[in-house]
Design a protein around this motif. Structure first.
Motif, PDB file in Angstrom:
ATOM      1  N   GLY A   1      43.432  46.224  21.024  1.00  0.00           N
ATOM      2  CA  GLY A   1      42.107  46.824  21.141  1.00  0.00           C
ATOM      3  C   GLY A   1      41.041  45.844  21.578  1.00  0.00           C
ATOM      4  N   LYS A   2      41.331  44.560  21.550  1.00  0.00           N
ATOM      5  CA  LYS A   2      40.400  43.543  22.056  1.00  0.00           C
ATOM      6  C   LYS A   2      40.825  43.226  23.485  1.00  0.00           C
ATOM      7  CE  LYS A   2      39.793  41.586  17.439  1.00  0.00           C
ATOM      8  NZ  LYS A   2      38.481  42.194  17.211  1.00  0.00           N
ATOM      9  N   ILE A   3      40.387  44.064  24.418  1.00  0.00           N
ATOM     10  CA  ILE A   3      40.933  44.025  25.769  1.00  0.00           C
ATOM     11  C   ILE A   3      40.698  42.673  26.428  1.00  0.00           C
ATOM     12  CG2 ILE A   3      40.797  46.510  26.088  1.00  0.00           C
ATOM     13  CD1 ILE A   3      38.297  46.073  27.787  1.00  0.00           C
ATOM     14  N   LYS A   4      41.700  42.245  27.204  1.00  0.00           N
ATOM     15  CA  LYS A   4      41.636  40.991  27.940  1.00  0.00           C
ATOM     16  C   LYS A   4      41.983  41.272  29.392  1.00  0.00           C
ATOM     17  CE  LYS A   4      43.595  36.316  28.079  1.00  0.00           C
ATOM     18  NZ  LYS A   4      44.576  35.400  27.446  1.00  0.00           N
ATOM     19  N   ARG A   5      41.086  40.891  30.251  1.00  0.00           N
ATOM     20  CA  ARG A   5      41.274  41.174  31.666  1.00  0.00           C
ATOM     21  C   ARG A   5      42.512  40.473  32.215  1.00  0.00           C
ATOM     22  NH1 ARG A   5      36.840  41.912  36.176  1.00  0.00           N
ATOM     23  NH2 ARG A   5      38.074  41.645  38.034  1.00  0.00           N
ATOM     24  N   ARG A   6      43.363  41.242  32.884  1.00  0.00           N
ATOM     25  CA  ARG A   6      44.590  40.709  33.473  1.00  0.00           C
ATOM     26  C   ARG A   6      44.404  40.412  34.957  1.00  0.00           C
ATOM     27  NH1 ARG A   6      50.036  41.332  31.882  1.00  0.00           N
ATOM     28  NH2 ARG A   6      51.494  41.043  33.613  1.00  0.00           N
ATOM     29  N   GLY A   7      43.679  41.281  35.669  1.00  0.00           N
ATOM     30  CA  GLY A   7      43.448  41.070  37.094  1.00  0.00           C
ATOM     31  C   GLY A   7      43.144  42.372  37.792  1.00  0.00           C
ATOM     32  N   ARG A   8      43.082  42.283  39.114  1.00  0.00           N
ATOM     33  CA  ARG A   8      42.769  43.458  39.917  1.00  0.00           C
ATOM     34  C   ARG A   8      43.993  44.342  40.111  1.00  0.00           C
ATOM     35  NH1 ARG A   8      39.962  41.252  45.261  1.00  0.00           N
ATOM     36  NH2 ARG A   8      41.692  39.791  45.102  1.00  0.00           N
ATOM     37  N   LEU A   9      43.748  45.626  40.240  1.00  0.00           N
ATOM     38  CA  LEU A   9      44.797  46.578  40.587  1.00  0.00           C
ATOM     39  C   LEU A   9      44.833  46.787  42.094  1.00  0.00           C
ATOM     40  CD1 LEU A   9      44.195  49.306  37.848  1.00  0.00           C
ATOM     41  CD2 LEU A   9      46.137  47.720  37.974  1.00  0.00           C
ATOM     42  N   ASN A  10      46.000  47.088  42.612  1.00  0.00           N
ATOM     43  CA  ASN A  10      46.159  47.404  44.028  1.00  0.00           C
ATOM     44  C   ASN A  10      45.902  48.890  44.239  1.00  0.00           C
ATOM     45  OD1 ASN A  10      46.955  44.763  44.909  1.00  0.00           O
ATOM     46  ND2 ASN A  10      48.917  45.117  43.914  1.00  0.00           N
ATOM     47  N   VAL A  11      44.644  49.256  44.313  1.00  0.00           N
ATOM     48  CA  VAL A  11      44.251  50.656  44.432  1.00  0.00           C
ATOM     49  C   VAL A  11      44.292  51.079  45.906  1.00  0.00           C
ATOM     50  CG1 VAL A  11      42.408  52.331  44.030  1.00  0.00           C
ATOM     51  CG2 VAL A  11      42.796  50.481  42.396  1.00  0.00           C
ATOM     52  N   PRO A  12      45.008  52.149  46.234  1.00  0.00           N
ATOM     53  CA  PRO A  12      45.042  52.587  47.636  1.00  0.00           C
ATOM     54  C   PRO A  12      43.698  53.145  48.078  1.00  0.00           C
ATOM     55  CG  PRO A  12      46.128  54.199  46.243  1.00  0.00           C
ATOM     56  CD  PRO A  12      45.817  53.020  45.362  1.00  0.00           C
ATOM     57  N   LEU A  13      43.439  53.056  49.352  1.00  0.00           N
ATOM     58  CA  LEU A  13      42.214  53.607  49.921  1.00  0.00           C
ATOM     59  C   LEU A  13      42.329  55.126  49.971  1.00  0.00           C
ATOM     60  CD1 LEU A  13      39.509  52.931  51.293  1.00  0.00           C
ATOM     61  CD2 LEU A  13      40.730  52.934  53.460  1.00  0.00           C
ATOM     62  N   GLN A  14      41.362  55.817  49.341  1.00  0.00           N
ATOM     63  CA  GLN A  14      41.387  57.277  49.277  1.00  0.00           C
ATOM     64  C   GLN A  14      40.000  57.831  49.559  1.00  0.00           C
ATOM     65  OE1 GLN A  14      43.074  57.525  45.225  1.00  0.00           O
ATOM     66  NE2 GLN A  14      44.952  58.336  46.114  1.00  0.00           N
ATOM     67  N   GLY A  15      39.949  59.101  49.953  1.00  0.00           N
ATOM     68  CA  GLY A  15      38.682  59.717  50.314  1.00  0.00           C
ATOM     69  C   GLY A  15      37.674  59.708  49.191  1.00  0.00           C
ATOM     70  N   GLN A  16      38.099  60.107  47.984  1.00  0.00           N
ATOM     71  CA  GLN A  16      37.246  60.030  46.802  1.00  0.00           C
ATOM     72  C   GLN A  16      38.166  59.852  45.596  1.00  0.00           C
ATOM     73  OE1 GLN A  16      34.189  63.000  46.407  1.00  0.00           O
ATOM     74  NE2 GLN A  16      33.755  62.449  44.293  1.00  0.00           N
ATOM     75  N   GLY A  17      38.501  58.600  45.326  1.00  0.00           N
ATOM     76  CA  GLY A  17      39.498  58.297  44.304  1.00  0.00           C
ATOM     77  C   GLY A  17      39.000  58.609  42.910  1.00  0.00           C
TER      78      GLY A  17
END
Length: 326
Positions: free
Chosen positions: A226-242
């Protein structure tokens, strides 16, 4: 949500650019073919029916949930919720460890118009057919006042409900009470900051990771009790309105959805997954402003298109801030 100026700018450029074809179904990606589903805003992988994804329209479309077969892209069941009144702005869906569907009527496009919002809970049907199911309605308020939100996540181990609000300058993760009360008001408390303009989020099936996405990027967090720790960026695909994201049932992939008619649901490997072919997210940032990064194997032209859209997005945001100053 209703389309804003930066979203429209992105959508126009997406149409103008060539997009990669989706693989033929299942966890390789699919296209939602139901003509009724034009604003798919939430996504959840079924617990009871392999290959089925639950989705819904946003805004005030009605109390409807759709079970979409990822092998064909076709709706195989429509659930009508009763006992919930008239939904205002349904933005998210998640499935808890109790195998109940949790539906977030949590949108507030005016950023504070609604004194309260709602969560609806109903059992995931064992048989896929058109049916009516009575849901339990929960009243939700935030400890620090009303806000717009589009991401609702149920932890797969504890069953606790979390909401991430939507703010272009970054928002917060809110934690609900240990048990939701149908007779009183459920106060959600801020427990962490989220450096993203969040449109959806999801827990990994083992509960060890939290993924949040925006229009042009995403962030992976280790849950860390519950004490979130940033891991890194996600590879989010390019979409019209994600607008949506969920893990596959086995946790190997993240499935990203978009609004629009015949909208695509596109897969990316989940960060840290131990199976073959897994990949880790970038460690160098990750917010809606930095573009979020595309998956490996994307063509150079497509990457250029993503950069162009991110640039337009940044210009529009800058223009909005200038107007506010004046």
């Amino acid at each position: 949500m209703r389309r804003s100026l930066p979203c429209l700018a992105g959508a126009v450029l997406v149409v103008a650019l060539a997009t990669p074809a989706l693989a033929a179904g299942g966890d390789d990606g699919f296209t939602i073919k139901d003509p009724r589903i034009t604003e798919s805003s939430g996504l959840a992988a079924s617990h009871a029916h392999p290959g089925i994804y639950w989705t819904h329209n946003d805004s005030d479309d009605g109390a409807y949930l759709y079970a979409v077969d990822s092998r064909t892209g076709r709706t195989v069941a429509t659930v009508t919720m009763t006992g919930v009144g008239a939904p205002r702005d349904v933005e998210a869906i998640s499935i808890g460890p109790d195998d109940n569907l949790y539906v977030g009527d949590i949108g507030d496009n005016l950023g504070g118009k609604w004194d309260h919002v709602w969560i609806y809970k109903l059992p995931e049907p064992k048989v896929l057919k058109d049916q009516t199911i009575r849901a339990t309605q929960y009243v939700v308020k935030y400890a620090d006042g009303p806000r717009n939100a589009e991401a609702l996540m149920v932890h797969p181990k504890t069953g606790r409900v979390y909401i991430a609000d939507k703010n272009e300058d970054g928002g917060h993760l809110y934690e609900g009470p240990a048990q939701l009360s149908a007779s009183g008001t459920n106060i959600f408390e801020p427990v962490a900051t989220i450096d993203l303009w969040v449109t959806d989020g999801a827990f990994s099936p083992d509960g060890e990771q939290l993924a949040v996405r925006g229009y042009f990027g995403g962030i992976a967090y280790d849950w860390n009790g519950g004490k979130i720790k940033r891991r890194g960026r996600l590879n989010v695909p390019l979409q019209g309105q994600g607008e949506s994201v969920t893990y596959t049932a086995d946790g190997s992939k993240l499935m990203y959805g978009s609004e629009g008619a015949n909208s695509p649901v596109q897969p990316e490997d989940a960060p840290g997954y131990s199976g073959s072919g897994s990949k880790s997210p970038s460690q160098g940032g990750g917010s809606a402003a930095d573009g979020g990064g595309s998956g490996n194997g994307t063509s150079d032209g497509f990457k250029v298109g993503a950069i162009a859209i991110a640039a337009v997005f940044a210009v529009v945001l800058g223009f909005k801030r200038l107007l506010r100053r004046n």
